[in-house]
Design an enzyme around this catalytic site. Structure first.
Site, PDB file in Angstrom:
ATOM      1  N   ARG A  15       0.835  -1.212   0.000  1.00  0.00           N
ATOM      2  CA  ARG A  15       0.000   0.000   0.000  1.00  0.00           C
ATOM      3  C   ARG A  15       0.873   1.266   0.000  1.00  0.00           C
ATOM      4  O   ARG A  15       0.880   2.034  -0.947  1.00  0.00           O
ATOM      5  CB  ARG A  15      -0.938  -0.023   1.218  1.00  0.00           C
ATOM      6  N   ASP A  16       1.634   1.465   1.052  1.00  0.00           N
ATOM      7  CA  ASP A  16       2.350   2.745   1.185  1.00  0.00           C
ATOM      8  C   ASP A  16       3.464   2.835   0.147  1.00  0.00           C
ATOM      9  O   ASP A  16       3.767   3.911  -0.364  1.00  0.00           O
ATOM     10  CB  ASP A  16       2.926   2.875   2.607  1.00  0.00           C
ATOM     11  N   HIS A 207       4.704   4.285  12.723  1.00  0.00           N
ATOM     12  CA  HIS A 207       4.807   4.161  11.259  1.00  0.00           C
ATOM     13  C   HIS A 207       5.790   5.233  10.784  1.00  0.00           C
ATOM     14  O   HIS A 207       5.431   6.391  10.609  1.00  0.00           O
ATOM     15  CB  HIS A 207       3.405   4.388  10.681  1.00  0.00           C
ATOM     16  N   HIS A 209       8.638   6.854   8.278  1.00  0.00           N
ATOM     17  CA  HIS A 209       9.363   6.923   7.015  1.00  0.00           C
ATOM     18  C   HIS A 209      10.829   7.225   7.367  1.00  0.00           C
ATOM     19  O   HIS A 209      11.147   7.609   8.487  1.00  0.00           O
ATOM     20  CB  HIS A 209       8.731   7.970   6.103  1.00  0.00           C
ATOM     21  N   CYS A 240       4.809   8.989   0.132  1.00  0.00           N
ATOM     22  CA  CYS A 240       3.419   9.452   0.167  1.00  0.00           C
ATOM     23  C   CYS A 240       3.279  10.487  -0.934  1.00  0.00           C
ATOM     24  O   CYS A 240       4.039  11.462  -0.978  1.00  0.00           O
ATOM     25  CB  CYS A 240       3.077  10.066   1.528  1.00  0.00           C
ATOM     26  N   ASN A 249       9.123   4.065   3.526  1.00  0.00           N
ATOM     27  CA  ASN A 249       8.982   3.649   4.917  1.00  0.00           C
ATOM     28  C   ASN A 249      10.307   3.061   5.383  1.00  0.00           C
ATOM     29  O   ASN A 249      11.142   2.636   4.576  1.00  0.00           O
ATOM     30  CB  ASN A 249       7.925   2.539   5.025  1.00  0.00           C
TER      31      ASN A 249
HETATM   32  P1  HMG Z   1     -12.814  14.301  -3.103  1.00  0.00           P
HETATM   33  O1  HMG Z   1     -12.453  14.539  -4.539  1.00  0.00           O
HETATM   34  O2  HMG Z   1     -12.963  15.483  -2.192  1.00  0.00           O
HETATM   35  O3  HMG Z   1     -14.104  13.347  -2.963  1.00  0.00           O
HETATM   36  O4  HMG Z   1     -11.742  13.314  -2.505  1.00  0.00           O
HETATM   37  P2  HMG Z   1     -15.597  13.484  -3.297  1.00  0.00           P
HETATM   38  O5  HMG Z   1     -16.340  12.824  -2.183  1.00  0.00           O
HETATM   39  O6  HMG Z   1     -15.951  14.899  -3.704  1.00  0.00           O
HETATM   40  O7  HMG Z   1     -15.734  12.548  -4.589  1.00  0.00           O
HETATM   41  C1  HMG Z   1     -15.142  12.884  -5.851  1.00  0.00           C
HETATM   42  C2  HMG Z   1     -15.096  11.655  -6.742  1.00  0.00           C
HETATM   43  O8  HMG Z   1     -14.283  10.639  -6.132  1.00  0.00           O
HETATM   44  C3  HMG Z   1     -16.454  11.015  -6.962  1.00  0.00           C
HETATM   45  O9  HMG Z   1     -16.422  10.418  -8.260  1.00  0.00           O
HETATM   46  C4  HMG Z   1     -16.481   9.900  -5.943  1.00  0.00           C
HETATM   47  O10 HMG Z   1     -17.340   8.851  -6.321  1.00  0.00           O
HETATM   48  C5  HMG Z   1     -15.038   9.434  -5.947  1.00  0.00           C
HETATM   49  P3  HMG Z   1     -17.023  11.182  -9.551  1.00  0.00           P
HETATM   50  O11 HMG Z   1     -18.480  11.453  -9.197  1.00  0.00           O
HETATM   51  O12 HMG Z   1     -16.220  12.443  -9.701  1.00  0.00           O
HETATM   52  O13 HMG Z   1     -16.805  10.165 -10.646  1.00  0.00           O
HETATM   53  N1  HMG Z   1     -14.648   8.804  -4.686  1.00  0.00           N
HETATM   54  C6  HMG Z   1     -14.184   7.567  -4.588  1.00  0.00           C
HETATM   55  N2  HMG Z   1     -13.945   6.614  -5.509  1.00  0.00           N
HETATM   56  C7  HMG Z   1     -13.448   5.432  -5.050  1.00  0.00           C
HETATM   57  N3  HMG Z   1     -13.199   5.177  -3.728  1.00  0.00           N
HETATM   58  C8  HMG Z   1     -13.438   6.111  -2.805  1.00  0.00           C
HETATM   59  C9  HMG Z   1     -13.948   7.350  -3.223  1.00  0.00           C
HETATM   60  N4  HMG Z   1     -14.290   8.467  -2.562  1.00  0.00           N
HETATM   61  C10 HMG Z   1     -14.727   9.349  -3.468  1.00  0.00           C
HETATM   62  N5  HMG Z   1     -13.182   5.850  -1.527  1.00  0.00           N
HETATM   63  C11 HMG Z   1     -10.991  11.595  -1.017  1.00  0.00           C
HETATM   64  C12 HMG Z   1     -11.771  12.901  -1.160  1.00  0.00           C
HETATM   65  C13 HMG Z   1     -10.752  11.360   0.456  1.00  0.00           C
HETATM   66  C14 HMG Z   1     -11.807  10.475  -1.638  1.00  0.00           C
HETATM   67  C15 HMG Z   1      -9.652  11.763  -1.785  1.00  0.00           C
HETATM   68  O14 HMG Z   1      -9.017  12.913  -1.299  1.00  0.00           O
HETATM   69  C16 HMG Z   1      -8.740  10.595  -1.603  1.00  0.00           C
HETATM   70  O15 HMG Z   1      -9.016   9.512  -2.092  1.00  0.00           O
HETATM   71  N6  HMG Z   1      -7.611  10.802  -0.892  1.00  0.00           N
HETATM   72  C17 HMG Z   1      -6.688   9.718  -0.581  1.00  0.00           C
HETATM   73  C18 HMG Z   1      -5.269  10.189  -0.688  1.00  0.00           C
HETATM   74  C19 HMG Z   1      -4.345   9.058  -0.299  1.00  0.00           C
HETATM   75  O16 HMG Z   1      -4.641   7.892  -0.525  1.00  0.00           O
HETATM   76  N7  HMG Z   1      -3.191   9.419   0.287  1.00  0.00           N
HETATM   77  C20 HMG Z   1      -2.212   8.472   0.684  1.00  0.00           C
HETATM   78  C21 HMG Z   1      -2.640   7.641   1.855  1.00  0.00           C
HETATM   79  S1  HMG Z   1      -2.363   8.404   3.434  1.00  0.00           S
HETATM   80  C22 HMG Z   1      -0.673   8.144   3.746  1.00  0.00           C
HETATM   81  O17 HMG Z   1       0.023   7.671   2.888  1.00  0.00           O
HETATM   82  C23 HMG Z   1      -0.145   8.423   5.119  1.00  0.00           C
HETATM   83  C24 HMG Z   1       0.077   7.149   5.937  1.00  0.00           C
HETATM   84  O18 HMG Z   1       0.968   6.267   5.272  1.00  0.00           O
HETATM   85  C25 HMG Z   1       0.638   7.493   7.321  1.00  0.00           C
HETATM   86  C26 HMG Z   1       1.873   8.370   7.249  1.00  0.00           C
HETATM   87  O19 HMG Z   1       2.876   7.981   6.647  1.00  0.00           O
HETATM   88  O20 HMG Z   1       1.804   9.458   7.821  1.00  0.00           O
HETATM   89  C27 HMG Z   1      -1.237   6.394   6.142  1.00  0.00           C
HETATM   90 MG    MG Z   2       3.127   6.325   5.329  1.00  0.00          MG
END
Ligand code: HMG
Ligand code: MG
Length: 294
Positions: A15-16, A207, A209, A240, A249
């Site tokens: 995933r990450d 967690h 990095h 990320c 990581n």
């Molecule tokens: P948004 O654009 O504000 O969402 O995104 P929305 O609710 O307005 O929806 C827009 C479109 O996205 C719609 O589709 C929804 O259906 C679709 P459209 O009508 O335009 O065709 N949609 C989805 N589709 C599939 N699955 C879903 C989903 N939700 C909405 N779940 C949202 C808001 C949160 C969805 C977006 O910002 C997002 O997906 N962000 C994720 C970013 C991400 O994955 N970042 C990396 C992970 S976090 C990380 O790495 C940190 C961590 O490792 C810890 C650390 O290291 O600190 C965990």
């Molecule tokens: Mg991370």
């Protein structure tokens, strides 16, 4: 040194790690990688994320990947979900556990999820209710627990406030993310001082990095303070997409090697881990930084 007898390592590379690769790794290659990781002894593997495919196209194939991996009994296969739409997709795919994610930095929260910290928590409430109804445990990630790529240093009290809120809405475990890999062991001390009374330290997950190469020393300091659960990625894969400059990581190999040195049991088989690292390096066509960390 007062160290735990054993620690629990969750492998988060699929995933990450893969969320941050510029090219999309094929479903076949992801499945092969995860199946090899399943042979390593991890109690949990974070396999993918049910996030918006527009935001993270690298993981748009989440359902296919989960459908095709061979699930080894005793291994928990988990995935990130940002909202109810993600929960429904994850539940349909049969995940064992989900992780919601927010941050201790408002700017990071906006950039990562298009929502304030408060809005993310509101989004999580129905996810947690639905997951618990289905008997599915929920991890709660807090990003930027030491520093934010946009705001700079983050006060441990800000992290504590977010943990309190996650506790109120009912997450089952707290995972502290040093998203940009800048922590020093003393930062981990300060963090644990601030949050240690909010959750049993042995239940907290760290967690880290490894941008500055200090993550393994931070883990050692955390172990001395009673932390027993860590996230790492095979060969240091990762980053990320919303944290500019963040590298991978902490490499699983590095933590396993450190634990071996310290006499702390991990139950990870280095030979099996090596096979998984070779497979993902072949998929990516390059060698990975944490490959020889052990
Ligand atoms: P948004 O654009 O504000 O969402 O995104 P929305 O609710 O307005 O929806 C827009 C479109 O996205 C719609 O589709 C929804 O259906 C679709 P459209 O009508 O335009 O065709 N949609 C989805 N589709 C599939 N699955 C879903 C989903 N939700 C909405 N779940 C949202 C808001 C949160 C969805 C977006 O910002 C997002 O997906 N962000 C994720 C970013 C991400 O994955 N970042 C990396 C992970 S976090 C990380 O790495 C940190 C961590 O490792 C810890 C650390 O290291 O600190 C965990
Ligand atoms: Mg991370």
């Amino acid at each position: 040194m007062d160290l735990p007898d054993s620690v629990m390592i969750t492998e988060v590379g699929p995933r990450d790690g893969l969320q941050n690769e510029p090219e999309v790794v094929s479903v076949d290659d992801k499945v092969r990688f995860i199946d090899l990781l399943s042979d390593c002894g991890f109690p949990e593997i974070e396999v993918t994320a049910f996030v918006s495919p527009k935001w993270v196209p690298q993981l748009a194939d989440a359902a296919d990947v989960l459908a095709r991996i061979t699930r080894r009994p005793g291994v928990t296969y988990s995935a990130l979900v940002p909202n109810l739409e993600g929960w429904h997709r994850a539940a349909d795919a049969g995940v064992d556990k989900v992780a919601v994610f927010t941050a201790a930095s408002e700017t990071f929260s906006q950039r990562n999820t298009n929502a304030s910290i408060a809005e993310t928590l509101t989004r999580f409430e129905p996810v947690i209710a639905a997951a618990h109804e289905a008997g599915c445990p929920v991890r709660g990630y807090v990003s930027c627990v030491v520093a934010c790529p946009y705001e700079g240093p983050i006060a441990p009290e800000q992290v504590a406030a977010v943990i309190r809120s996650l506790g109120t809405i009912g997450v089952d475990e707290i995972d502290l993310g040093d998203t940009i890999g800048v922590a020093e062991p003393s930062d981990i001390e300060s963090l644990l001082d601030a949050v240690g009374s909010l959750s049993a330290v042995e239940d907290l997950v760290l967690h880290l990095h490894d941008t500055q190469g200090r993550a393994v020393d931070c883990c050692t300091r955390a172990m001395e303070r009673g932390v027993r659960r860590f996230d790492t990625s095979c060969a240091g894969l990762g980053g990320c997409p919303y944290a500019p400059g963040a590298t991978g990581n902490l490499a699983t190999e590095a933590l396993v090697a450190r634990c071996t040195e310290l006499g702390v049991t991990t139950n990870i088989d280095p030979t099996a881990l090596d096979a998984a690292a070779t497979a993902i390096e072949n998929s990516l066509g390059r060698s990975l930084p944490g490959r020889n960390a052990g």
